[in-house]
Write a protein that holds these residues in place. Sequence first.
Motif, PDB file in Angstrom:
ATOM      1  N   LEU A  48     -58.903  41.424 -67.666  1.00 33.39           N
ATOM      2  CA  LEU A  48     -58.778  42.877 -67.566  1.00 33.39           C
ATOM      3  C   LEU A  48     -59.018  43.327 -66.127  1.00 33.39           C
ATOM      4  O   LEU A  48     -58.274  44.155 -65.583  1.00 33.39           O
ATOM      5  N   GLY A  49     -60.057  42.782 -65.503  1.00 32.50           N
ATOM      6  CA  GLY A  49     -60.328  43.126 -64.108  1.00 32.50           C
ATOM      7  C   GLY A  49     -59.172  42.746 -63.193  1.00 32.50           C
ATOM      8  O   GLY A  49     -58.784  43.516 -62.300  1.00 32.50           O
ATOM      9  N   GLU A  50     -58.605  41.572 -63.415  1.00 31.52           N
ATOM     10  CA  GLU A  50     -57.469  41.127 -62.606  1.00 31.52           C
ATOM     11  C   GLU A  50     -56.235  41.993 -62.846  1.00 31.52           C
ATOM     12  O   GLU A  50     -55.432  42.198 -61.928  1.00 31.52           O
ATOM     13  N   THR A  51     -56.093  42.509 -64.049  1.00 32.52           N
ATOM     14  CA  THR A  51     -54.981  43.407 -64.353  1.00 32.52           C
ATOM     15  C   THR A  51     -55.164  44.742 -63.646  1.00 32.52           C
ATOM     16  O   THR A  51     -54.214  45.304 -63.083  1.00 32.52           O
ATOM     17  N   LEU A  52     -56.379  45.265 -63.646  1.00 31.21           N
ATOM     18  CA  LEU A  52     -56.653  46.520 -62.938  1.00 31.21           C
ATOM     19  C   LEU A  52     -56.352  46.388 -61.448  1.00 31.21           C
ATOM     20  O   LEU A  52     -55.880  47.325 -60.812  1.00 31.21           O
ATOM     21  N   ALA A  53     -56.623  45.194 -60.892  1.00 37.47           N
ATOM     22  CA  ALA A  53     -56.433  44.974 -59.455  1.00 37.47           C
ATOM     23  C   ALA A  53     -55.007  44.591 -59.091  1.00 37.47           C
ATOM     24  O   ALA A  53     -54.702  44.417 -57.906  1.00 37.47           O
ATOM     25  N   GLY A  54     -54.127  44.446 -60.091  1.00 38.14           N
ATOM     26  CA  GLY A  54     -52.740  44.111 -59.814  1.00 38.14           C
ATOM     27  C   GLY A  54     -52.446  42.636 -59.746  1.00 38.14           C
ATOM     28  O   GLY A  54     -51.312  42.231 -59.476  1.00 38.14           O
ATOM     29  N   LEU A  55     -53.451  41.794 -59.999  1.00 36.07           N
ATOM     30  CA  LEU A  55     -53.242  40.346 -59.950  1.00 36.07           C
ATOM     31  C   LEU A  55     -52.492  39.832 -61.175  1.00 36.07           C
ATOM     32  O   LEU A  55     -51.885  38.766 -61.130  1.00 36.07           O
ATOM     33  N   ARG A  56     -52.572  40.562 -62.270  1.00 38.34           N
ATOM     34  CA  ARG A  56     -51.830  40.235 -63.481  1.00 38.34           C
ATOM     35  C   ARG A  56     -51.017  41.455 -63.897  1.00 38.34           C
ATOM     36  O   ARG A  56     -51.448  42.591 -63.704  1.00 38.34           O
ATOM     37  N   LYS A  57     -49.862  41.196 -64.477  1.00 35.74           N
ATOM     38  CA  LYS A  57     -49.008  42.288 -64.943  1.00 35.74           C
ATOM     39  C   LYS A  57     -49.225  42.492 -66.431  1.00 35.74           C
ATOM     40  O   LYS A  57     -49.008  41.567 -67.229  1.00 35.74           O
ATOM     41  N   PRO A  58     -49.648  43.671 -66.846  1.00 35.82           N
ATOM     42  CA  PRO A  58     -49.901  43.893 -68.267  1.00 35.82           C
ATOM     43  C   PRO A  58     -48.614  43.836 -69.077  1.00 35.82           C
ATOM     44  O   PRO A  58     -47.519  44.081 -68.557  1.00 35.82           O
ATOM     45  N   THR A  59     -48.758  43.520 -70.341  1.00 36.18           N
ATOM     46  CA  THR A  59     -47.595  43.494 -71.230  1.00 36.18           C
ATOM     47  C   THR A  59     -47.379  44.843 -71.901  1.00 36.18           C
ATOM     48  O   THR A  59     -46.342  45.065 -72.531  1.00 36.18           O
ATOM     49  N   ALA A  60     -48.361  45.739 -71.758  1.00 43.80           N
ATOM     50  CA  ALA A  60     -48.227  47.082 -72.325  1.00 43.80           C
ATOM     51  C   ALA A  60     -49.221  48.002 -71.647  1.00 43.80           C
ATOM     52  O   ALA A  60     -50.220  47.561 -71.069  1.00 43.80           O
ATOM     53  N   GLY A  61     -48.944  49.313 -71.723  1.00 48.23           N
ATOM     54  CA  GLY A  61     -49.902  50.303 -71.267  1.00 48.23           C
ATOM     55  C   GLY A  61     -49.748  50.686 -69.812  1.00 48.23           C
ATOM     56  O   GLY A  61     -48.877  50.188 -69.095  1.00 48.23           O
ATOM     57  N   ARG A  62     -50.641  51.591 -69.370  1.00 54.59           N
ATOM     58  CA  ARG A  62     -50.590  52.071 -68.001  1.00 54.59           C
ATOM     59  C   ARG A  62     -51.985  52.276 -67.446  1.00 54.59           C
ATOM     60  O   ARG A  62     -52.964  52.434 -68.197  1.00 54.59           O
ATOM     61  N   ILE A  63     -52.057  52.272 -66.108  1.00 54.11           N
ATOM     62  CA  ILE A  63     -53.302  52.488 -65.380  1.00 54.11           C
ATOM     63  C   ILE A  63     -53.081  53.665 -64.454  1.00 54.11           C
ATOM     64  O   ILE A  63     -52.052  53.755 -63.771  1.00 54.11           O
ATOM     65  N   THR A  64     -54.043  54.597 -64.425  1.00 55.57           N
ATOM     66  CA  THR A  64     -53.967  55.693 -63.470  1.00 55.57           C
ATOM     67  C   THR A  64     -55.287  55.813 -62.722  1.00 55.57           C
ATOM     68  O   THR A  64     -56.361  55.573 -63.282  1.00 55.57           O
ATOM     69  N   VAL A  65     -55.199  56.170 -61.437  1.00 56.37           N
ATOM     70  CA  VAL A  65     -56.365  56.448 -60.603  1.00 56.37           C
ATOM     71  C   VAL A  65     -56.209  57.872 -60.091  1.00 56.37           C
ATOM     72  O   VAL A  65     -55.245  58.177 -59.364  1.00 56.37           O
ATOM     73  N   ARG A  66     -57.128  58.731 -60.498  1.00 56.59           N
ATOM     74  CA  ARG A  66     -57.060  60.164 -60.168  1.00 56.59           C
ATOM     75  C   ARG A  66     -55.663  60.718 -60.482  1.00 56.59           C
ATOM     76  O   ARG A  66     -55.013  61.361 -59.653  1.00 56.59           O
ATOM     77  N   ASP A  67     -55.202  60.374 -61.680  1.00 51.20           N
ATOM     78  CA  ASP A  67     -53.911  60.835 -62.235  1.00 51.20           C
ATOM     79  C   ASP A  67     -52.693  60.232 -61.533  1.00 51.20           C
ATOM     80  O   ASP A  67     -51.568  60.635 -61.810  1.00 51.20           O
ATOM     81  N   ARG A  68     -52.903  59.279 -60.652  1.00 47.24           N
ATOM     82  CA  ARG A  68     -51.784  58.592 -60.016  1.00 47.24           C
ATOM     83  C   ARG A  68     -51.524  57.285 -60.740  1.00 47.24           C
ATOM     84  O   ARG A  68     -52.425  56.454 -60.887  1.00 47.24           O
ATOM     85  N   THR A  69     -50.302  57.091 -61.218  1.00 46.83           N
ATOM     86  CA  THR A  69     -49.969  55.871 -61.945  1.00 46.83           C
ATOM     87  C   THR A  69     -49.909  54.684 -60.989  1.00 46.83           C
ATOM     88  O   THR A  69     -49.310  54.758 -59.911  1.00 46.83           O
ATOM     89  N   VAL A  70     -50.534  53.598 -61.398  1.00 42.55           N
ATOM     90  CA  VAL A  70     -50.561  52.374 -60.598  1.00 42.55           C
ATOM     91  C   VAL A  70     -49.426  51.467 -61.060  1.00 42.55           C
ATOM     92  O   VAL A  70     -49.272  51.219 -62.261  1.00 42.55           O
TER      93      VAL A  70
END
Length: 507
Positions: A306-328
């Motif tokens: 999960l941590g590696e996915t948040l950092a962009g090291l892994r590509k998730p198979t579903a869902g989205r991540i946002t930082v201060r409403d900005r999609t990563v």
Amino acid sequence: MSTSAVHPAVHAEGIVKRFGPTVALDGVRLTVAPGESHALVGRNGAGKSTLVSVLTGLHKADAGTVAFGGEPAPAFGDTAAWQSKVACVYQKSMVVPELTVAENLFLNRFEAGGQGRGFISWRRLRRRAEELLAEYGVSADPTARAKDLAVEQRQFVEIARALSFGARLIILDEPTAQLDARGIDRLFDKLRELQSQGVAFLFISHHLQEVYELCTAVTVYRDARHVLTAPVAGLAKGDLVTAMTGEATSTVTAWHAAASTVRDAAPVLRTEGLALDGQFDPLDLEVRPGEVLGLAGAAASGNTALGETLAGLRKPTAGRITVRDRTVRPGSVPHALDAGIGYVPEDRHIQGLVHDRSVAENATLTVADQLGPWGTVLPSRTREFAQSMITSLDIKTQGPQQKVSGLSGGNQQKVVIARALARRPSVLVAVRPTAGVDVKSKDSLLGVVRRVADEGRAAVIISDELDDLRVCDRVLALFHGRVVATYGTGWTDRELVAAMEGVGERA
């Protein structure tokens, strides 16, 4: 009656092992009977890995005795003799992926299949492999490449190879960490079958429910000492966790973070239905300004992925991540950095540092675009930037130009954190941030993480170390990719360990 039927598969008594001033084993003992699956459990640093290194001949004990089947352990350094007694199947497979099953089974023993000096009879080698696999009921094609096998099949090949040397004790170190439920069932079925043939297993796992499913006896180490050996039947799970932590049911930890979260503020970090097949199930997270969120979990919990996915090291198979409403952008490290995610990796030696480079070069890797005009990097600006980080984090160094390899473990970790903070991220994601550092450095590092949140940003700590998690305002316990419990600041060691080990109350 044979000797192996009378004597334990292994008996270790009074084992002491020191590494410099550190006492890794303090007079511990262990006995595993023939045909038994015996669990060895304990928190990180309890001494389990050191005992394995002694039992497999990798390290020589400073005191104590080891015997296999009633006979003294082989002389230190006699590799062939040790192979005939014991083998360890590690969490990370030791088979050579590009070689076939047959070649892995007889690696470095090809001459045994030859028909003349200097020649290998591949036909005879495959036939011997078929016989060996059939003897232990392992279903695998001798001509298949190891990389094409399922994880548990690779483990079966390693076990069969160990048994072919004559070993009757197999140590399994976190064997289920990379297996799904069906793979675990197949592994356990094979282990029970081999037990019926007199093979003994020492089972090391963070998943206590598997101990109850597979093993008949359990030994607990804590702080390098033997605490308990007992039959699994009749041993309450709560009592086992208490033995591991040294904490009774009613005991509350002495210190926890005081929450400073801005509850009505918009989340700094948010995930919606974030999932990675085989690692973690869809997960909705919100981390608010001023908050340190803990994601607690042992091996195969999915928290590191999960941590590696948040950092962009892994590509998730579903869902989205946002930082201060900005999609990563999924699976993009540069985009995660630009979006405001700072990352401290799990292993600073492999993922975190360029060892032959200076403190300054390591600390400024993520801000090279800020160190000079038109894409250039000015040494003076690099040194100035690094010196500000050295001062801010109190990094003990001879100066920005010192090679990072010359620093202590705690100061090396501060350099890794300095690099993660160099871009002033909105959220810091840190995986086991205090691994391998001393107590003083641990407090300092956790203080840095706490400060990030106290400045109105946010932090996520991913760890199975209880001390790491004490700095958190909120802790989610993960087990096999799912959140099984949620805690505020009032958790006890006992209940959090139970949740991480899969024996606590479900969320």
